[in-house]
Scaffold this motif. Structure first.
Motif, PDB file in Angstrom:
ATOM      1  N   UNK A 158      -8.516   7.316  -1.436  1.00 30.22           N
ATOM      2  CA  UNK A 158      -8.748   7.925  -0.133  1.00 30.22           C
ATOM      3  C   UNK A 158      -8.853   9.430  -0.320  1.00 30.22           C
ATOM      4  N   UNK A 159      -9.695  10.042   0.503  1.00 25.07           N
ATOM      5  CA  UNK A 159      -9.848  11.495   0.472  1.00 25.07           C
ATOM      6  C   UNK A 159      -9.826  11.973   1.917  1.00 25.07           C
ATOM      7  N   UNK A 160      -8.729  12.620   2.309  1.00 27.33           N
ATOM      8  CA  UNK A 160      -8.522  13.002   3.697  1.00 27.33           C
ATOM      9  C   UNK A 160      -8.490  14.526   3.840  1.00 27.33           C
ATOM     10  N   UNK A 161      -9.331  15.042   4.720  1.00 20.77           N
ATOM     11  CA  UNK A 161      -9.326  16.451   5.100  1.00 20.77           C
ATOM     12  C   UNK A 161      -9.352  16.544   6.626  1.00 20.77           C
ATOM     13  N   UNK A 162      -9.073  17.745   7.155  1.00 16.05           N
ATOM     14  CA  UNK A 162      -9.002  17.877   8.616  1.00 16.05           C
ATOM     15  C   UNK A 162      -9.816  19.035   9.184  1.00 16.05           C
ATOM     16  N   UNK A 163     -10.730  19.605   8.403  1.00 13.16           N
ATOM     17  CA  UNK A 163     -11.413  20.813   8.845  1.00 13.16           C
ATOM     18  C   UNK A 163     -12.445  20.579   9.943  1.00 13.16           C
ATOM     19  N   UNK A 164     -12.732  19.299  10.256  1.00 14.65           N
ATOM     20  CA  UNK A 164     -13.645  18.995  11.365  1.00 14.65           C
ATOM     21  C   UNK A 164     -12.953  18.227  12.487  1.00 14.65           C
ATOM     22  N   UNK A 165     -11.625  18.280  12.535  1.00  8.49           N
ATOM     23  CA  UNK A 165     -10.906  17.650  13.649  1.00  8.49           C
ATOM     24  C   UNK A 165     -11.322  18.289  14.977  1.00  8.49           C
ATOM     25  N   UNK A 166     -11.354  19.605  15.013  1.00 10.85           N
ATOM     26  CA  UNK A 166     -11.665  20.343  16.233  1.00 10.85           C
ATOM     27  C   UNK A 166     -13.147  20.190  16.573  1.00 10.85           C
ATOM     28  N   UNK A 263     -11.207  -3.452  -4.359  1.00 12.32           N
ATOM     29  CA  UNK A 263     -10.826  -2.088  -4.050  1.00 12.32           C
ATOM     30  C   UNK A 263     -11.111  -1.726  -2.612  1.00 12.32           C
ATOM     31  N   UNK A 264     -10.430  -0.691  -2.140  1.00  6.81           N
ATOM     32  CA  UNK A 264     -10.698  -0.098  -0.841  1.00  6.81           C
ATOM     33  C   UNK A 264     -10.755   1.413  -1.019  1.00  6.81           C
ATOM     34  N   UNK A 265     -11.764   2.045  -0.420  1.00 10.75           N
ATOM     35  CA  UNK A 265     -11.901   3.495  -0.493  1.00 10.75           C
ATOM     36  C   UNK A 265     -12.262   4.022   0.888  1.00 10.75           C
ATOM     37  N   UNK A 266     -11.880   5.255   1.146  1.00 11.76           N
ATOM     38  CA  UNK A 266     -12.197   5.867   2.429  1.00 11.76           C
ATOM     39  C   UNK A 266     -12.149   7.381   2.287  1.00 11.76           C
ATOM     40  N   UNK A 267     -12.815   8.051   3.219  1.00 12.54           N
ATOM     41  CA  UNK A 267     -12.732   9.508   3.306  1.00 12.54           C
ATOM     42  C   UNK A 267     -13.036   9.929   4.727  1.00 12.54           C
ATOM     43  N   UNK A 268     -12.466  11.057   5.109  1.00 14.75           N
ATOM     44  CA  UNK A 268     -12.727  11.632   6.424  1.00 14.75           C
ATOM     45  C   UNK A 268     -12.522  13.124   6.370  1.00 14.75           C
ATOM     46  N   UNK A 269     -13.228  13.810   7.254  1.00 10.70           N
ATOM     47  CA  UNK A 269     -13.008  15.242   7.439  1.00 10.70           C
ATOM     48  C   UNK A 269     -12.335  15.490   8.792  1.00 10.70           C
ATOM     49  N   UNK A 270     -11.732  14.416   9.341  1.00 12.08           N
ATOM     50  CA  UNK A 270     -11.100  14.492  10.658  1.00 12.08           C
ATOM     51  C   UNK A 270      -9.732  13.829  10.659  1.00 12.08           C
ATOM     52  N   UNK A 271      -8.969  13.976   9.569  1.00 11.66           N
ATOM     53  CA  UNK A 271      -7.629  13.405   9.461  1.00 11.66           C
ATOM     54  C   UNK A 271      -6.612  14.515   9.723  1.00 11.66           C
ATOM     55  N   UNK A 272      -6.158  14.611  10.942  1.00  5.84           N
ATOM     56  CA  UNK A 272      -5.269  15.694  11.354  1.00  5.84           C
ATOM     57  C   UNK A 272      -4.066  15.813  10.416  1.00  5.84           C
ATOM     58  N   UNK A 273      -3.849  17.026   9.921  1.00 12.72           N
ATOM     59  CA  UNK A 273      -2.699  17.291   9.071  1.00 12.72           C
ATOM     60  C   UNK A 273      -2.932  17.116   7.589  1.00 12.72           C
TER      61      UNK A 273
END
Length: 386
Positions: A158-166, A263-273
């Motif tokens: 998994x690759x989680x970022x939050x820079x596009x939450x807003x 396997x399971x994989x995921x990523x988001x640029x909207x994972x708060x925190x």
């Protein structure tokens, strides 16, 4: 011999690689001698300022004038400018180092890989999967190659970022399909796919990914042009200017491997925190391991014959991969050091006229998985990889 290096791009990745090049002679004395020769971009004023800060001796606003006039060409521009300059450099016999994902489309990635094949093995063509060069990842690779986890049964990434939450975060080229190809899928998923290929993607372990089932989602359909917010006016009585978001904000996928692993994989640029949370888990019949980029000096390892549970290994000893070049044990490394290791390996391959990995074939292999995930989302069914 001094290698003259030309670099296209001077923002995020340009700074990361220029910093790495500057560090090389201090910590890797056997690295080839290089000159940061030409910095390439469009805005001449911004380019001149960047060249001064990043240590380049000259600038150019035309990459075509540079690719056959340097010893090494780094393509660190946006995804949509990866193909043409890289192919031109390879046709001129100039080694190329290109940022990931290799291209915005599978067709472009195939053209780039073909150009690399035609250039030959003595003209390295590297793809910038820098997380392969984290010491803890190299440690994990050694454990897996030695069979310490047994038969690989399950992988998670998994690759989680939050820079596009807003929703008021400004639009950039990364939100545009024509320039980026995809969103979180290509920007972040490419790293996950490559790491899993590196760690378990051979016939002695799980083998290659055989088929995928994918889901893509966009949460915010349009974003304001940088410098404006929906509360502001342009001063002419009209609404603030916005641009459409034409890529995914997040993806998830299931993987089926050749030898039966799943396997399971995921990523988001909207994972708060979550700022830069790239986590890999691999589970085998004899043990498991976990890695998080936010704790990149650590590797968690569980062996089935040890009832104490996971052991946290601090990968900073002198006999750990790359660490003998740095600090005493416990004096940890950071994200920027992965670029130093990557540049050391690539530039050494150039100087010695040998192949480098990860190369354009690795970039193409990752692109095939990304394209299959996107196709699966479009079709609503599992998609096989050729």
């Amino acid at each position: 011999m001094t290698l003259e290096v030309g670099v296209l791009g001077y923002r995020f990745m340009g700074k990361a690689h220029a910093n790495a090049m500057a560090r090389l002679p201090m910590f890797f004395p056997d690295a080839p001698e290089i000159e940061r020769s030409v910095l390439v971009g469009r805005d001449e004023d911004a380019l001149s300022d960047a060249a001064d800060r990043l240590g380049f001796s000259s600038i150019s606003t035309d990459w075509a004038e540079v690719v056959d006039d340097v010893d090494v060409f780094y393509n660190l521009g946006p995804n949509h400018v990866h193909a043409e300059p890289s192919i031109a450099a390879l046709e001129a016999g100039t080694p190329v180092f290109c940022e990931k994902p290799l291209a915005p489309t599978l067709a472009d990635a195939e053209s780039m890989a073909e150009a690399a094949r035609e250039a030959g093995g003595d003209v390295p063509a590297g793809c910038a999967f820098n997380y392969r060069f984290v010491p803890a990842i190299r440690y994990a690779k050694r454990l897996l190659d030695d069979g310490e986890l047994g038969e690989i049964r399950h992988v998670r990434g998994r690759y989680l970022q939050d820079w596009l939450v807003d929703p008021e975060a400004p639009w950039s080229w990364r939100n545009d399909e024509e320039m980026a190809g995809s969103g979180a899928l290509g920007d972040l998923g490419a790293h996950t796919v490559d790491l899993l290929r590196f760690l378990v993607g051979d016939d002695d372990l799980a083998g290659e990914i055989e088929r995928v089932s994918g889901h893509l989602q966009t949460f915010v359909d349009e974003r304001p042009v940088e410098g404006e917010t929906p509360e502001e006016s342009r001063g002419d009585g009209n609404a603030v200017e916005t641009r459409p978001v034409t890529v995914d904000d997040a993806y998830s996928a299931q993987l089926a491997y050749e030898h039966g692993a799943m396997g399971t994989i995921e990523a988001t640029r909207a994972a708060t925190g979550h700022k830069n949370d790239h986590t890999i888990e691999i589970h085998g019949s004899e043990g498991s391991l976990r890695f998080s980029l936010e704790r990149l000096n650590e590797l968690e390892v569980l062996r089935s014959d040890d009832n104490r549970g996971y052991e946290t290994i601090l990968v900073t000893d002198e006999d750990d991969p790359y660490v003998d070049h740095w600090w005493p044990p416990g004096h940890v490394l950071g994200w920027e050091h992965t670029f130093v290791h990557e540049n050391y390996e690539f530039l050494s391959a150039v100087a010695e006229g040998r192949e480098f990995a990860p190369n354009f074939e690795d970039g193409l292999a990752a692109q095939r998985v990304l394209a299959a995930i996107e196709e699966s989302d479009d079709r609503g069914e599992w998609v096989g990889l050729e």
